[in-house]
Design a protein around this motif. Sequence first.
Motif, mmCIF file in Angstrom:
data_model
loop_
_atom_site.group_PDB
_atom_site.id
_atom_site.type_symbol
_atom_site.label_atom_id
_atom_site.label_comp_id
_atom_site.label_asym_id
_atom_site.label_seq_id
_atom_site.Cartn_x
_atom_site.Cartn_y
_atom_site.Cartn_z
ATOM 1 N N ARG A 12 -12.304 -21.360 14.653
ATOM 2 C CA ARG A 12 -11.423 -20.555 13.762
ATOM 3 C C ARG A 12 -10.882 -21.097 12.414
ATOM 4 O O ARG A 12 -10.782 -22.317 12.428
ATOM 5 N N TYR A 13 -11.034 -20.313 11.645
ATOM 6 C CA TYR A 13 -10.343 -20.625 10.226
ATOM 7 C C TYR A 13 -10.035 -19.355 9.391
ATOM 8 O O TYR A 13 -9.991 -18.164 9.866
ATOM 9 N N THR A 14 -9.516 -19.506 8.220
ATOM 10 C CA THR A 14 -9.050 -18.289 7.540
ATOM 11 C C THR A 14 -10.255 -17.924 6.761
ATOM 12 O O THR A 14 -10.487 -18.549 5.653
ATOM 13 N N ALA A 15 -10.380 -16.504 7.126
ATOM 14 C CA ALA A 15 -11.732 -16.019 6.175
ATOM 15 C C ALA A 15 -10.965 -15.762 4.855
ATOM 16 O O ALA A 15 -10.175 -15.227 4.797
ATOM 17 N N LYS A 16 -11.930 -15.757 3.697
ATOM 18 C CA LYS A 16 -11.609 -15.445 2.400
ATOM 19 C C LYS A 16 -12.444 -14.359 1.948
ATOM 20 O O LYS A 16 -11.812 -13.838 0.700
ATOM 21 N N ARG A 17 -13.251 -14.081 2.397
ATOM 22 C CA ARG A 17 -14.232 -12.654 2.044
ATOM 23 C C ARG A 17 -14.923 -12.128 3.041
ATOM 24 O O ARG A 17 -15.377 -12.780 3.843
ATOM 25 N N THR A 162 -7.698 -13.507 8.546
ATOM 26 C CA THR A 162 -6.936 -13.853 7.483
ATOM 27 C C THR A 162 -5.473 -13.775 7.814
ATOM 28 O O THR A 162 -5.212 -12.438 7.595
ATOM 29 N N THR A 163 -4.686 -14.605 8.070
ATOM 30 C CA THR A 163 -3.164 -14.356 8.084
ATOM 31 C C THR A 163 -2.759 -14.068 6.729
ATOM 32 O O THR A 163 -3.243 -14.878 5.854
ATOM 33 N N MET A 164 -1.800 -13.012 6.430
ATOM 34 C CA MET A 164 -1.417 -12.918 5.131
ATOM 35 C C MET A 164 0.243 -12.641 4.950
ATOM 36 O O MET A 164 0.613 -11.936 5.371
ATOM 37 N N GLU A 165 1.033 -13.856 4.712
ATOM 38 C CA GLU A 165 2.176 -13.853 4.292
ATOM 39 C C GLU A 165 2.407 -13.306 2.856
ATOM 40 O O GLU A 165 3.291 -12.834 2.637
ATOM 41 N N GLY A 166 1.234 -13.295 2.267
ATOM 42 C CA GLY A 166 1.135 -13.060 0.950
ATOM 43 C C GLY A 166 0.871 -11.233 0.943
ATOM 44 O O GLY A 166 0.009 -10.854 0.533
ATOM 45 N N VAL A 167 2.195 -10.641 1.252
ATOM 46 C CA VAL A 167 2.113 -9.186 1.299
ATOM 47 C C VAL A 167 3.164 -8.753 0.632
ATOM 48 O O VAL A 167 4.516 -9.564 0.557
ATOM 49 N N TYR A 200 -15.823 -18.402 0.575
ATOM 50 C CA TYR A 200 -16.052 -19.966 0.304
ATOM 51 C C TYR A 200 -15.289 -20.886 1.259
ATOM 52 O O TYR A 200 -15.468 -22.024 1.226
ATOM 53 N N ASN A 201 -14.577 -20.331 2.105
ATOM 54 C CA ASN A 201 -13.846 -21.154 3.210
ATOM 55 C C ASN A 201 -14.639 -21.489 4.355
ATOM 56 O O ASN A 201 -14.307 -22.286 5.358
ATOM 57 N N ALA A 202 -15.810 -20.617 4.453
ATOM 58 C CA ALA A 202 -16.486 -20.764 5.862
ATOM 59 C C ALA A 202 -16.958 -22.138 6.273
ATOM 60 O O ALA A 202 -17.169 -22.491 7.455
ATOM 61 N N PRO A 205 -14.653 -28.247 5.692
ATOM 62 C CA PRO A 205 -14.578 -28.896 7.168
ATOM 63 C C PRO A 205 -13.030 -28.390 7.203
ATOM 64 O O PRO A 205 -12.099 -28.420 6.561
ATOM 65 N N LYS A 206 -12.675 -28.539 8.691
ATOM 66 C CA LYS A 206 -10.843 -28.272 8.994
ATOM 67 C C LYS A 206 -10.245 -29.535 8.880
ATOM 68 O O LYS A 206 -10.572 -30.613 8.748
ATOM 69 N N SER A 207 -9.238 -29.422 8.196
ATOM 70 C CA SER A 207 -8.294 -30.426 7.780
ATOM 71 C C SER A 207 -6.721 -30.400 8.191
ATOM 72 O O SER A 207 -6.166 -29.249 8.212
HETATM 73 C C1 FMN Z 1 2.103 -17.883 8.511
HETATM 74 C C2 FMN Z 1 0.760 -17.862 7.645
HETATM 75 C C3 FMN Z 1 0.733 -17.352 6.353
HETATM 76 C C4 FMN Z 1 -0.407 -17.598 5.680
HETATM 77 N N1 FMN Z 1 -0.688 -16.667 4.401
HETATM 78 C C5 FMN Z 1 -1.881 -16.642 3.775
HETATM 79 C C6 FMN Z 1 -1.997 -15.706 2.911
HETATM 80 O O1 FMN Z 1 -1.360 -14.936 2.190
HETATM 81 N N2 FMN Z 1 -3.386 -15.805 2.192
HETATM 82 C C7 FMN Z 1 -4.570 -16.402 2.815
HETATM 83 O O2 FMN Z 1 -5.624 -16.355 2.082
HETATM 84 N N3 FMN Z 1 -4.242 -17.504 3.642
HETATM 85 C C8 FMN Z 1 -3.069 -17.208 4.338
HETATM 86 N N4 FMN Z 1 -2.721 -18.374 5.357
HETATM 87 C C9 FMN Z 1 -3.990 -19.223 6.031
HETATM 88 C C10 FMN Z 1 -3.572 -20.737 5.791
HETATM 89 O O3 FMN Z 1 -3.439 -21.115 4.410
HETATM 90 C C11 FMN Z 1 -4.370 -21.412 6.691
HETATM 91 O O4 FMN Z 1 -4.081 -20.997 7.935
HETATM 92 C C12 FMN Z 1 -4.119 -22.936 6.576
HETATM 93 O O5 FMN Z 1 -4.518 -23.456 5.343
HETATM 94 C C13 FMN Z 1 -5.035 -23.679 7.727
HETATM 95 O O6 FMN Z 1 -6.553 -23.454 7.322
HETATM 96 P P1 FMN Z 1 -7.225 -22.663 8.462
HETATM 97 O O7 FMN Z 1 -6.621 -21.453 8.966
HETATM 98 O O8 FMN Z 1 -8.521 -22.414 7.909
HETATM 99 O O9 FMN Z 1 -7.540 -23.737 9.624
HETATM 100 C C14 FMN Z 1 -1.491 -18.162 5.924
HETATM 101 C C15 FMN Z 1 -1.421 -18.883 7.318
HETATM 102 C C16 FMN Z 1 -0.267 -18.836 8.211
HETATM 103 C C17 FMN Z 1 -0.365 -19.321 9.624
#
Ligand code: FMN
Length: 218
Positions: A12-17, A162-167, A200-202, A205-207
């Motif tokens: 699992r990772y945070t998708a950007k697109r 994609t988790t978004m606290e950026g809302v 670009y995140n896909a 490597p995980k860090s």
């Molecule tokens: C609570 C929380 C808020 C986050 N908010 C954002 C966000 O607003 N936009 C975004 O692109 N990623 C956001 N992320 C993603 C994190 O940056 C990401 O989970 C972290 O860098 C670890 O990378 P990975 O999820 O790819 O393993 C958020 C993650 C968490 C857990």
Amino acid sequence: MTHPIIQDLQQRYTAKRYDASKRIPQDELEVIYEALRLSASSINSQPWKFIVIESEQAKQRMDATFANKHQFNQPHVMAASHIILFAHNPAYTRDDYAKVVDKGIADGRTKPENREAAFGGFAFAELNTDANGNTEAWTKAQTYIALGNTLHTLTRLNIDSTTMEGVDSELIGEVFAEELGGYKCEVALALGYHHQTEDYNATLPKSRLSREQVITIL
Ligand SMILES: Cc1cc2nc3c(=O)[nH]c(=O)nc-3n(C[C@H](O)[C@H](O)[C@H](O)COP(=O)(O)O)c2cc1C
């Protein structure tokens, strides 16, 4: 490590697109909704609402909440399959807990004659309530348990997120006032399928910090 849980968490990772042409099948959405509902919370308080942005019209409303800030997350609104708003009750009361207690009775977990005793747990909510009745820090924390649970569920299903606290919590509060009913959303989750060439995140490597840095075994 090859354990399936670790493979899930590595994968699992945070998708950007997102690929706007792909949508999550209904049977998998049902799994996600049930995973949300089954999430654990302090004293089983469940002080949350999960608002699912699915229709084109709802997505237009969500898109409008990015008018002022956090536009880096805006592309996900239309391209991801769904967005889930994680909303918390800012003023959790004994009446809210009564619904939990009564459901516990209906589910056969609490005997009807023990109803009053079941309110004992509410003392914990009171400990987390300020002089103005504000419970936000505590109830918001509960929504993150549901969030973590959902992240793992999604990776099991091979769905990206994609988790978004950026809302913009304030604008979401205005645009979805009716559905929120006084609850607050400060974190949302986009879900769908990543774009094959533009995410670009896909392939990064995980860090993470090392095990020694974050885990102390005594
Ligand atoms: C609570 C929380 C808020 C986050 N908010 C954002 C966000 O607003 N936009 C975004 O692109 N990623 C956001 N992320 C993603 C994190 O940056 C990401 O989970 C972290 O860098 C670890 O990378 P990975 O999820 O790819 O393993 C958020 C993650 C968490 C857990």
